[in-house]
Design a protein around this motif. Structure first.
Motif, PDB file in Angstrom:
ATOM      1  N   LYS A   1      -3.826   1.258  -3.087  1.00 43.64           N
ATOM      2  CA  LYS A   1      -4.548   0.802  -1.900  1.00 43.64           C
ATOM      3  C   LYS A   1      -4.873  -0.684  -2.059  1.00 43.64           C
ATOM      4  CE  LYS A   1      -6.894   5.281  -1.610  1.00 43.64           C
ATOM      5  NZ  LYS A   1      -8.225   5.966  -1.582  1.00 43.64           N
ATOM      6  N   PRO A   2      -5.090  -1.383  -0.963  1.00 44.48           N
ATOM      7  CA  PRO A   2      -5.470  -2.802  -1.071  1.00 44.48           C
ATOM      8  C   PRO A   2      -6.715  -3.009  -1.937  1.00 44.48           C
ATOM      9  CG  PRO A   2      -4.807  -2.312   1.166  1.00 44.48           C
ATOM     10  CD  PRO A   2      -4.829  -0.998   0.435  1.00 44.48           C
ATOM     11  N   GLU A   3      -7.632  -2.066  -1.904  1.00 44.37           N
ATOM     12  CA  GLU A   3      -8.850  -2.199  -2.715  1.00 44.37           C
ATOM     13  C   GLU A   3      -8.596  -2.027  -4.212  1.00 44.37           C
ATOM     14  OE1 GLU A   3      -8.391  -0.227  -0.039  1.00 44.37           O
ATOM     15  OE2 GLU A   3      -9.479   1.677  -0.252  1.00 44.37           O
ATOM     16  N   ASP A   4      -7.385  -1.664  -4.596  1.00 38.85           N
ATOM     17  CA  ASP A   4      -7.030  -1.624  -6.017  1.00 38.85           C
ATOM     18  C   ASP A   4      -6.621  -3.005  -6.538  1.00 38.85           C
ATOM     19  OD1 ASP A   4      -5.404   1.490  -5.366  1.00 38.85           O
ATOM     20  OD2 ASP A   4      -7.350   1.200  -6.345  1.00 38.85           O
ATOM     21  N   THR A   5      -6.511  -3.969  -5.641  1.00 38.61           N
ATOM     22  CA  THR A   5      -6.165  -5.326  -6.049  1.00 38.61           C
ATOM     23  C   THR A   5      -7.207  -5.876  -7.006  1.00 38.61           C
ATOM     24  OG1 THR A   5      -4.979  -5.802  -3.997  1.00 38.61           O
ATOM     25  CG2 THR A   5      -5.825  -7.692  -5.231  1.00 38.61           C
ATOM     26  N   ALA A   6      -6.752  -6.321  -8.181  1.00 33.29           N
ATOM     27  CA  ALA A   6      -7.656  -6.819  -9.214  1.00 33.29           C
ATOM     28  C   ALA A   6      -6.835  -7.289 -10.409  1.00 33.29           C
ATOM     29  CB  ALA A   6      -8.621  -5.719  -9.667  1.00 33.29           C
TER      30      ALA A   6
ATOM     31  N   THR B   1      -3.738  -8.414 -16.498  1.00 31.18           N
ATOM     32  CA  THR B   1      -2.527  -8.522 -15.692  1.00 31.18           C
ATOM     33  C   THR B   1      -2.914  -8.308 -14.235  1.00 31.18           C
ATOM     34  OG1 THR B   1      -0.250  -7.712 -15.402  1.00 31.18           O
ATOM     35  CG2 THR B   1      -1.907  -6.068 -15.981  1.00 31.18           C
ATOM     36  N   GLN B   2      -2.379  -9.137 -13.365  1.00 36.01           N
ATOM     37  CA  GLN B   2      -2.768  -9.106 -11.952  1.00 36.01           C
ATOM     38  C   GLN B   2      -2.008  -8.016 -11.204  1.00 36.01           C
ATOM     39  OE1 GLN B   2      -5.037 -11.219 -10.079  1.00 36.01           O
ATOM     40  NE2 GLN B   2      -4.628  -9.652  -8.525  1.00 36.01           N
ATOM     41  N   VAL B   3      -2.754  -7.245 -10.451  1.00 36.08           N
ATOM     42  CA  VAL B   3      -2.179  -6.261  -9.530  1.00 36.08           C
ATOM     43  C   VAL B   3      -2.635  -6.622  -8.127  1.00 36.08           C
ATOM     44  CG1 VAL B   3      -2.172  -3.849  -8.805  1.00 36.08           C
ATOM     45  CG2 VAL B   3      -2.066  -4.422 -11.243  1.00 36.08           C
ATOM     46  N   THR B   4      -1.699  -6.815  -7.237  1.00 34.94           N
ATOM     47  CA  THR B   4      -2.008  -7.140  -5.850  1.00 34.94           C
ATOM     48  C   THR B   4      -1.336  -6.127  -4.949  1.00 34.94           C
ATOM     49  OG1 THR B   4      -2.123  -9.500  -6.392  1.00 34.94           O
ATOM     50  CG2 THR B   4      -1.931  -8.904  -4.069  1.00 34.94           C
ATOM     51  N   VAL B   5      -2.150  -5.495  -4.095  1.00 31.49           N
ATOM     52  CA  VAL B   5      -1.648  -4.488  -3.170  1.00 31.49           C
ATOM     53  C   VAL B   5      -1.842  -4.992  -1.748  1.00 31.49           C
ATOM     54  CG1 VAL B   5      -1.743  -2.072  -2.469  1.00 31.49           C
ATOM     55  CG2 VAL B   5      -2.322  -2.706  -4.813  1.00 31.49           C
ATOM     56  N   SER B   6      -0.753  -5.192  -1.051  1.00 27.63           N
ATOM     57  CA  SER B   6      -0.837  -5.685   0.317  1.00 27.63           C
ATOM     58  C   SER B   6      -0.879  -4.516   1.288  1.00 27.63           C
ATOM     59  CB  SER B   6       0.351  -6.589   0.629  1.00 27.63           C
ATOM     60  OG  SER B   6       1.554  -5.853   0.565  1.00 27.63           O
ATOM     61  N   SER B   7      -1.542  -4.769   2.413  1.00 26.06           N
ATOM     62  CA  SER B   7      -1.687  -3.698   3.413  1.00 26.06           C
ATOM     63  C   SER B   7      -0.541  -3.709   4.403  1.00 26.06           C
ATOM     64  CB  SER B   7      -3.010  -3.860   4.144  1.00 26.06           C
ATOM     65  OG  SER B   7      -3.073  -5.124   4.740  1.00 26.06           O
TER      66      SER B   7
ATOM     67  N   GLN C   1      -0.521   4.770 -15.119  1.00 23.07           N
ATOM     68  CA  GLN C   1       0.350   5.042 -13.979  1.00 23.07           C
ATOM     69  C   GLN C   1      -0.519   5.037 -12.731  1.00 23.07           C
ATOM     70  OE1 GLN C   1       3.778   5.536 -13.828  1.00 23.07           O
ATOM     71  NE2 GLN C   1       3.478   5.527 -11.612  1.00 23.07           N
ATOM     72  N   MET C   2      -0.195   4.142 -11.813  1.00 23.46           N
ATOM     73  CA  MET C   2      -0.987   3.984 -10.598  1.00 23.46           C
ATOM     74  C   MET C   2      -0.133   4.367  -9.398  1.00 23.46           C
ATOM     75  SD  MET C   2      -2.948   0.402 -11.464  1.00 23.46           S
ATOM     76  CE  MET C   2      -1.460  -0.568 -11.324  1.00 23.46           C
TER      77      MET C   2
ATOM     78  N   ALA D   1       0.843  -1.190   0.000  1.00 29.10           N
ATOM     79  CA  ALA D   1       0.000   0.000   0.000  1.00 29.10           C
ATOM     80  C   ALA D   1       0.883   1.247   0.000  1.00 29.10           C
ATOM     81  CB  ALA D   1      -0.912  -0.004   1.213  1.00 29.10           C
ATOM     82  N   GLY D   2       0.489   2.211  -0.853  1.00 30.82           N
ATOM     83  CA  GLY D   2       1.261   3.433  -0.992  1.00 30.82           C
ATOM     84  C   GLY D   2       2.272   3.407  -2.110  1.00 30.82           C
ATOM     85  N   ASP D   3       2.569   2.216  -2.628  1.00 29.18           N
ATOM     86  CA  ASP D   3       3.525   2.076  -3.727  1.00 29.18           C
ATOM     87  C   ASP D   3       2.880   2.479  -5.058  1.00 29.18           C
ATOM     88  OD1 ASP D   3       5.405  -0.856  -2.602  1.00 29.18           O
ATOM     89  OD2 ASP D   3       5.532   1.267  -2.081  1.00 29.18           O
ATOM     90  N   HIS D   4       3.672   2.375  -6.117  1.00 30.13           N
ATOM     91  CA  HIS D   4       3.167   2.701  -7.432  1.00 30.13           C
ATOM     92  C   HIS D   4       3.532   1.593  -8.416  1.00 30.13           C
ATOM     93  CE1 HIS D   4       7.314   4.278  -7.364  1.00 30.13           C
ATOM     94  NE2 HIS D   4       7.355   3.889  -8.613  1.00 30.13           N
ATOM     95  N   LEU D   5       2.775   1.547  -9.500  1.00 33.56           N
ATOM     96  CA  LEU D   5       3.013   0.627 -10.605  1.00 33.56           C
ATOM     97  C   LEU D   5       2.630   1.333 -11.897  1.00 33.56           C
ATOM     98  CD1 LEU D   5       1.549  -2.886  -9.632  1.00 33.56           C
ATOM     99  CD2 LEU D   5       3.943  -2.363 -10.159  1.00 33.56           C
ATOM    100  N   ARG D   6       3.237   0.911 -12.997  1.00 32.22           N
ATOM    101  CA  ARG D   6       2.812   1.391 -14.306  1.00 32.22           C
ATOM    102  C   ARG D   6       2.470   0.199 -15.174  1.00 32.22           C
ATOM    103  NH1 ARG D   6       5.645   4.963 -19.104  1.00 32.22           N
ATOM    104  NH2 ARG D   6       6.776   3.020 -19.483  1.00 32.22           N
ATOM    105  N   LEU D   7       1.223   0.161 -15.602  1.00 28.02           N
ATOM    106  CA  LEU D   7       0.767  -0.876 -16.515  1.00 28.02           C
ATOM    107  C   LEU D   7       0.925  -0.395 -17.951  1.00 28.02           C
ATOM    108  CD1 LEU D   7      -2.540  -2.046 -14.793  1.00 28.02           C
ATOM    109  CD2 LEU D   7      -0.191  -2.784 -14.359  1.00 28.02           C
ATOM    110  N   SER D   8       1.213  -1.337 -18.828  1.00 26.57           N
ATOM    111  CA  SER D   8       1.302  -1.037 -20.257  1.00 26.57           C
ATOM    112  C   SER D   8       0.353  -1.943 -21.020  1.00 26.57           C
ATOM    113  CB  SER D   8       2.721  -1.261 -20.770  1.00 26.57           C
ATOM    114  OG  SER D   8       3.641  -0.402 -20.145  1.00 26.57           O
ATOM    115  N   CYS D   9      -0.129  -1.440 -22.126  1.00 23.55           N
ATOM    116  CA  CYS D   9      -0.990  -2.220 -23.020  1.00 23.55           C
ATOM    117  C   CYS D   9      -0.454  -2.019 -24.428  1.00 23.55           C
ATOM    118  CB  CYS D   9      -2.430  -1.769 -22.918  1.00 23.55           C
ATOM    119  SG  CYS D   9      -3.535  -2.538 -24.133  1.00 23.55           S
TER     120      CYS D   9
END
Length: 123
Positions: free
Chosen positions: A87-92, A117-123, A82-83, A14-22
């Motif tokens: 938050k944990p609720e962004d897990t999907a 693509t799986q994104v998992t956000v841990s608390s 760009q995420m 939680a609080g981190d960032h990720l960038r997805l590409s398509c």
């Protein structure tokens, strides 16, 4: 016809960032409105964000507004998400989608989908 391949997912805190590409195949990428959706088990697919063909107009779900940024590079046939402040609720599972249309509305029906693509956000 366009084929879409997502990448960039992973496990973060939680609080981190990720960038997805398509990445999209075909020479008409710039003709498609592009979008990101997400889905968790047992729930319907949820609109996240969309970007117009030029990249100028964007639309976001309220849940991600101010934290996520959608963009595209038509020269590279690629769309990004760009995420930040995850938050944990962004897990999907996050899917990219395309449609030959003009609207970035959340209710637009998209014709082409990636595999996700799986994104998992841990608390």
């Amino acid at each position: 016809q366009v084929q879409l391949v997502e990448s960039g997912g992973g496990l973060v805190q939680a609080g981190d960032h990720l960038r997805l590409s398509c990445a999209a195949s075909g020479r008409t990428f710039s003709s498609y409105v592009m979008a990101w959706f997400r889905q968790t088990p047992g729930k319907e697919r949820e609109f996240v964000a969309a970007v117009s063909t030029s990249g100028i107009i964007t639309n976001y779900a309220d849940s991600v507004k101010g934290r996520f940024t959608i963009s595209r590079d038509n020269a590279k046939n690629t769309m990004y998400l760009q995420m930040n402040s995850l938050k944990p609720e962004d897990t999907a599972v996050y899917f990219c989608a395309a449609v030959a249309h003009w609207s970035v509305s959340a209710t637009t029906n998209y014709d082409y989908w990636g595999q996700g693509t799986q994104v998992t956000v841990s608390s």
